[in-house]
Every structure is written in C-alpha cells, then in structure tokens.
Design a protein around this motif. Sequence first.
Motif, PDB file in Angstrom:
ATOM      1  N   ASP A   1       0.822  -1.215   0.000  1.00 61.31           N
ATOM      2  CA  ASP A   1       0.000   0.000   0.000  1.00 61.31           C
ATOM      3  C   ASP A   1       0.859   1.269   0.000  1.00 61.31           C
ATOM      4  O   ASP A   1       0.434   2.312  -0.513  1.00 61.31           O
ATOM      5  N   ARG A   2       2.064   1.157   0.543  1.00 59.51           N
ATOM      6  CA  ARG A   2       2.977   2.306   0.558  1.00 59.51           C
ATOM      7  C   ARG A   2       3.738   2.438  -0.761  1.00 59.51           C
ATOM      8  O   ARG A   2       4.583   3.307  -0.911  1.00 59.51           O
ATOM      9  N   GLY A   3       3.471   1.545  -1.704  1.00 64.08           N
ATOM     10  CA  GLY A   3       4.056   1.670  -3.027  1.00 64.08           C
ATOM     11  C   GLY A   3       5.304   0.851  -3.278  1.00 64.08           C
ATOM     12  O   GLY A   3       5.956   0.998  -4.315  1.00 64.08           O
ATOM     13  N   HIS A   4       5.661  -0.033  -2.370  1.00 59.94           N
ATOM     14  CA  HIS A   4       6.885  -0.830  -2.527  1.00 59.94           C
ATOM     15  C   HIS A   4       6.633  -2.040  -3.417  1.00 59.94           C
ATOM     16  O   HIS A   4       5.613  -2.735  -3.270  1.00 59.94           O
ATOM     17  N   ARG A   5       7.549  -2.286  -4.343  1.00 65.00           N
ATOM     18  CA  ARG A   5       7.416  -3.378  -5.301  1.00 65.00           C
ATOM     19  C   ARG A   5       8.550  -4.389  -5.187  1.00 65.00           C
ATOM     20  O   ARG A   5       8.551  -5.398  -5.870  1.00 65.00           O
ATOM     21  N   ARG A   6       9.532  -4.112  -4.356  1.00 68.00           N
ATOM     22  CA  ARG A   6      10.578  -5.085  -4.010  1.00 68.00           C
ATOM     23  C   ARG A   6      10.730  -5.055  -2.494  1.00 68.00           C
ATOM     24  O   ARG A   6      11.087  -4.012  -1.916  1.00 68.00           O
ATOM     25  N   VAL A   7      10.466  -6.177  -1.867  1.00 75.33           N
ATOM     26  CA  VAL A   7      10.445  -6.251  -0.403  1.00 75.33           C
ATOM     27  C   VAL A   7      11.290  -7.438   0.052  1.00 75.33           C
ATOM     28  O   VAL A   7      11.267  -8.507  -0.573  1.00 75.33           O
ATOM     29  N   ALA A   8      12.023  -7.241   1.127  1.00 74.33           N
ATOM     30  CA  ALA A   8      12.784  -8.337   1.739  1.00 74.33           C
ATOM     31  C   ALA A   8      12.046  -8.850   2.972  1.00 74.33           C
ATOM     32  O   ALA A   8      11.488  -8.059   3.741  1.00 74.33           O
ATOM     33  N   PHE A   9      12.031 -10.165   3.130  1.00 75.12           N
ATOM     34  CA  PHE A   9      11.605 -10.759   4.395  1.00 75.12           C
ATOM     35  C   PHE A   9      12.863 -11.174   5.132  1.00 75.12           C
ATOM     36  O   PHE A   9      13.653 -11.983   4.640  1.00 75.12           O
ATOM     37  N   VAL A  10      13.066 -10.620   6.324  1.00 80.94           N
ATOM     38  CA  VAL A  10      14.260 -10.892   7.123  1.00 80.94           C
ATOM     39  C   VAL A  10      13.848 -11.748   8.311  1.00 80.94           C
ATOM     40  O   VAL A  10      13.055 -11.311   9.163  1.00 80.94           O
TER      41      VAL A  10
END
Length: 346
Positions: A182-191
Amino acid sequence: MTLQPRNGRAPSVKDVAAAAGVSLGTVSNVLNRPAVVSATTRERVERAMAELGFVRNESARQLRAGTSRALAYVMLDGGNPFFHDVAEGIETAAEDADLSLFVCNSSGRSEREVKHIDRLVQQRVQGILITPVDPDAPHLRDISQRGIPFVMVDRFSRDGGHCSVAVDDVLGGRIAVEHLIDRGHRRVAFVGGPDSIGQVRERLQGARAIWAEFGMPEEDLIHLPTEALTVAEGRSAGERLAGLPTRRRPTAAFCANDLLALGLLQHAVTAGLRVPDDLAIVGFDDIDFAAAAAVPLTSVRQPRQELGRTAARLVLDEATNPDHTHEQATFVPALVARASTGTVRR
C-alpha cells in the motif's frame, strides 16, 4: 525483640501455639483456612508468629497437599523483551490467584528445556506454561502424563491435547506486507530465521500469500534468512541487503520480529540511508523499544500481556476445574504504523 525457641532451632507450629495460648489445630487453621478463625484469635496467632520469627515449612505443606503455591513459565529466549512482557501477564494472573511465578529460560535449547521441566515437576508447581523449542517434542506430552497441567504459549496445539494461546502469525505476515504494498513498494525483503521457528515460517507464509494475491513477481519478495532473531542478526541482514545489486535491492523490509528490525534500522542509519525514504522497515511484536527507536518502528502488535494472562487462566482452570476442557485461544495481530514506513511512495 524476636523471641526464639531454645537450642537455636527454628520455631515450630507447636512453639507458636504455646506462645499464643491456642491449640495446634487453631494455628493450622490460621495458616490454611484463616476465614474460619475469629479475628481476635487470628491476630494473636499472627503476633506470636512475628515475635518468634516463624516461617512456614512450605516443603512440608507441598508434600501434604501434593502441589506448591506456584506456576512456572519456561520462556524461549530471555534476551527477547517479548517473552518478558508475556511473563508479566502471567505473573499478574498468578498474583490474583495468590500464587508465585517461577520463570525459566531455555535459550532455545531442547536439552535445557527438558531439565527445567523435570525440576519444575519435582517442585510440584500447579501448572507449567511453556514457549517450546519444538511444539511437537515428546517430552511436552509427558508433562500432562506426570500430572501437571500445562499450556503452550505463542504456539498452537496441533492435536488439541492441551491448551494453547497464540497469535495468528500468518495473518500478521499478510498485514505487514500489505502495508508495504500500500505504501508503493514493489521489491520487499523478508528478514527472519531460522526456519525451525514456527512463527518465522508462518509469518513468511503470510507474506508470500498476500504478495501473490496482489500479482507481484515471486522473485521480488526476497528472503534474507537469519540464524537467530536478534539485533546483531538484523545488522548482518542489513549488510547483505546493501550488497545486493541496485536493480534487485528491496526498498522495504519486513522483519520477523522487532529485534531484527531494530538491528536493520541501526545498520541503515550507520550506512547513511534514510528511513523510510531509502528503506522502509516493518517489525513484529511491537515491543516497547519499537516506538522508542531513533526512527519509530512500524510493527505488527501482539497482545503480549494478554497472551500471558490468558495462558495463566487456562492452566489454573485445568488445575482446579474437574470439568475443564482444552481451549486453543487465538489472538488477532494489528499493525501499528509509525515513521519507519512513512507515507505512500510516488
């Protein structure tokens, strides 16, 4: 002045009865059923106890009653504030029941967990609450078979053979990643890691599910595994994140707990990154340190103390209620948005 019996021995119930001028049965009632003793007599006996320095023999009482006036909580990680908050909730409920709480730390080691359980059974605690290393470990089933009620905390009971209290971690993972989308992020890491920890697996499962539902490319949700859920591992993940090629580098990270997120935040600030402009960060648990961070941390909140209070209520019900039925209590997590995820990206 405190009166002492002769020969330097510890004062006994018989000494108290003689000093107060009452029978042994009256002293026993004051200790065990004070409501049946008149206020005047009770005060006289209590005054004699104080003057003699009488201390009740709790070990003898436990042998007669078959149980102690205590609950016990075996936490998974004494370095994680989340578990201390859970313990505080348990202690509140224990205090309301006029019980003490023993707190043990397995440090994520099965052999240490087993030793704690053995000693607590020997102490005849009224009930054991545990966040286990492995929720399917055979020694957990043995607790009930040894006559001690127990509740699994922050884990689900797979077979319903005992009570459990936990948060829906899959939903928590969905909430966190949906917020970043929703904040516009299209590449996200799961740590997060290790994968042996059920909460890590389920939070990643939720993250992947919502990512797919939004039609995002699978490869753009990058898993950065860690060896533990600690601040140091969060900093290490930050170094690995910074080493990724620019075109592959995530603009946001969802961390499996707040300690990882705080470590990642520390690395970002040290490296001169702007949070959230260069890197947005979401944690999980919403421990007190999250809101107090240099950049206040967005986090998925767990009702930590309520988890503890509910677990204590369930174990006490099992210990005292012959009609007790096992309950699997599930809590719903909630996102607390703060500065670390900022506003919508353009």
